[in-house]
Design a protein around this motif. Structure first.
Motif, PDB file in Angstrom:
ATOM      1  N   ASP A  17      -8.452   9.161   1.736  1.00 49.31           N
ATOM      2  CA  ASP A  17      -9.156   8.860   0.861  1.00 49.31           C
ATOM      3  C   ASP A  17      -8.375   7.694  -0.131  1.00 49.31           C
ATOM      4  O   ASP A  17      -7.321   7.840  -0.244  1.00 49.31           O
ATOM      5  CB  ASP A  17      -9.743  10.090  -0.267  1.00 49.31           C
ATOM      6  N   THR A  18      -9.069   7.014  -0.866  1.00 46.87           N
ATOM      7  CA  THR A  18      -8.403   6.109  -2.131  1.00 46.87           C
ATOM      8  C   THR A  18      -8.805   6.536  -3.324  1.00 46.87           C
ATOM      9  O   THR A  18     -10.078   6.896  -3.628  1.00 46.87           O
ATOM     10  CB  THR A  18      -8.957   4.693  -1.826  1.00 46.87           C
TER      11      THR A  18
ATOM     12  N   CYS B  90       0.024   5.823   0.693  1.00 49.38           N
ATOM     13  CA  CYS B  90       0.788   6.878   1.110  1.00 49.38           C
ATOM     14  C   CYS B  90      -0.048   7.506   2.118  1.00 49.38           C
ATOM     15  O   CYS B  90       0.072   8.818   2.244  1.00 49.38           O
ATOM     16  CB  CYS B  90       0.663   7.925  -0.352  1.00 49.38           C
ATOM     17  N   THR B  91      -0.960   6.776   3.044  1.00 53.13           N
ATOM     18  CA  THR B  91      -1.502   7.429   3.898  1.00 53.13           C
ATOM     19  C   THR B  91      -0.762   7.885   5.198  1.00 53.13           C
ATOM     20  O   THR B  91      -1.288   8.824   5.936  1.00 53.13           O
ATOM     21  CB  THR B  91      -2.608   6.391   4.484  1.00 53.13           C
TER      22      THR B  91
ATOM     23  N   GLU C 262       1.711  13.854   0.088  1.00 56.01           N
ATOM     24  CA  GLU C 262       1.036  15.081   0.640  1.00 56.01           C
ATOM     25  C   GLU C 262      -0.164  15.015   1.314  1.00 56.01           C
ATOM     26  O   GLU C 262      -0.271  15.582   2.301  1.00 56.01           O
ATOM     27  CB  GLU C 262       1.218  16.226  -0.475  1.00 56.01           C
ATOM     28  N   LYS C 263      -1.043  14.495   0.442  1.00 59.46           N
ATOM     29  CA  LYS C 263      -2.615  14.302   0.839  1.00 59.46           C
ATOM     30  C   LYS C 263      -2.704  13.020   1.518  1.00 59.46           C
ATOM     31  O   LYS C 263      -3.732  12.986   2.203  1.00 59.46           O
ATOM     32  CB  LYS C 263      -3.305  14.429  -0.129  1.00 59.46           C
ATOM     33  N   ASN C 264      -1.606  12.138   1.820  1.00 60.90           N
ATOM     34  CA  ASN C 264      -1.970  10.937   2.782  1.00 60.90           C
ATOM     35  C   ASN C 264      -2.988  10.106   2.021  1.00 60.90           C
ATOM     36  O   ASN C 264      -4.008   9.570   2.668  1.00 60.90           O
ATOM     37  CB  ASN C 264      -2.068  11.195   4.014  1.00 60.90           C
ATOM     38  N   LEU C 265      -2.809   9.923   0.661  1.00 61.71           N
ATOM     39  CA  LEU C 265      -3.768   9.097  -0.133  1.00 61.71           C
ATOM     40  C   LEU C 265      -3.286   7.732  -0.179  1.00 61.71           C
ATOM     41  O   LEU C 265      -2.336   7.338  -0.147  1.00 61.71           O
ATOM     42  CB  LEU C 265      -3.900   9.837  -1.584  1.00 61.71           C
ATOM     43  N   LYS C 266      -4.333   6.735  -0.771  1.00 65.36           N
ATOM     44  CA  LYS C 266      -4.057   5.359  -1.202  1.00 65.36           C
ATOM     45  C   LYS C 266      -4.276   5.196  -2.842  1.00 65.36           C
ATOM     46  O   LYS C 266      -5.465   5.597  -2.995  1.00 65.36           O
ATOM     47  CB  LYS C 266      -4.668   4.477  -0.390  1.00 65.36           C
ATOM     48  N   LEU C 267      -3.444   4.552  -3.525  1.00 66.00           N
ATOM     49  CA  LEU C 267      -3.686   4.463  -4.805  1.00 66.00           C
ATOM     50  C   LEU C 267      -3.961   3.075  -5.095  1.00 66.00           C
ATOM     51  O   LEU C 267      -2.934   2.376  -4.606  1.00 66.00           O
ATOM     52  CB  LEU C 267      -2.550   5.084  -5.788  1.00 66.00           C
TER      53      LEU C 267
END
Length: 200
Positions: A62-63, A102-103, A88-93
């Motif tokens: 998710d982003t 951070c995906t 940790e959650k493999n997110l995109k900011l």
């Protein structure tokens, strides 16, 4: 994969218009308004209802979109915690025009350092604003001026709240839904309900 937005203003809806941030979030990729979380809270406050709801909602891939670092936090410590959570959650900011991907669970040193520097400047800006406000209040008090916001009365309640309050009283909507309809924070709605029910 879902794109979520986060908007925040420090003061209530009578002082700052949060809709500008919402428009900018849509332009940055969060086109579905129901995925935009927003509130009127200090950026230094750790326990923010809507921010915590958002952080609990996101899943891997998710982003999260926000217009600038200071919207999501003015605390360098909390920003570091959010960066770690994104890893940790493999997110995109997406912070304005700055993309933090951070995906893959990692973040290159340059991006990590830039983001933390942005956090330091956001916190420093907040501290400078606080110092100016305190100085201004002390100066006004020395001149005998009354300090603080005028008290809210039934007569000064927003017309949107008066219009939709019966739905809340009849349990057609809850407090959070009433806040969204009125475009105010949940805390403001709680205050409005107390004032309205006290005086009717």
């Amino acid at each position: 994969m879902t794109t979520y937005g986060y908007a925040r203003c420090s003061t209530d809806e009578n002082k700052q218009d949060i809709n500008r941030q919402k428009r900018e979030l849509k332009a940055l990729g969060c086109v579905d308004e129901k995925n935009i979380y927003w509130e009127y809270e200090s950026g230094t406050k750790i326990e923010r209802i809507e921010l915590n709801r958002l952080l609990n909602q996101v899943k891997a891939g998710d982003t999260i979109v926000t217009t600038e670092v200071s919207r999501i936090t003015r605390s360098t410590k909390q920003l570091c915690e959010i960066i770690e959570m994104a890893k940790e959650k493999n997110l995109k900011l997406v912070i304005g025009g700055f993309i933090v991907d951070c995906t893959k669970g990692q973040l290159d040193a340059m991006t990590d350092g830039m983001l933390k520097m942005m956090g330091v400047f956001a916190e420093m800006e907040r501290n400078m604003i606080s110092e100016r406000v305190k100085s201004g209040m002390a100066n006004a008090a020395a001149k005998g001026k009354v300090i603080g916001r005028p008290s809210t009365t039934v007569d000064s309640l927003p017309s949107s709240f008066i219009k939709h309050y019966p739905k809340y009283r009849n349990k057609e909507i809850n407090k959070t839904e009433l806040a969204r309809i009125c475009n105010v924070s949940r805390q403001s709605v709680h205050k409005y309900i107390h004032i309205y029910e006290r005086d009717i």
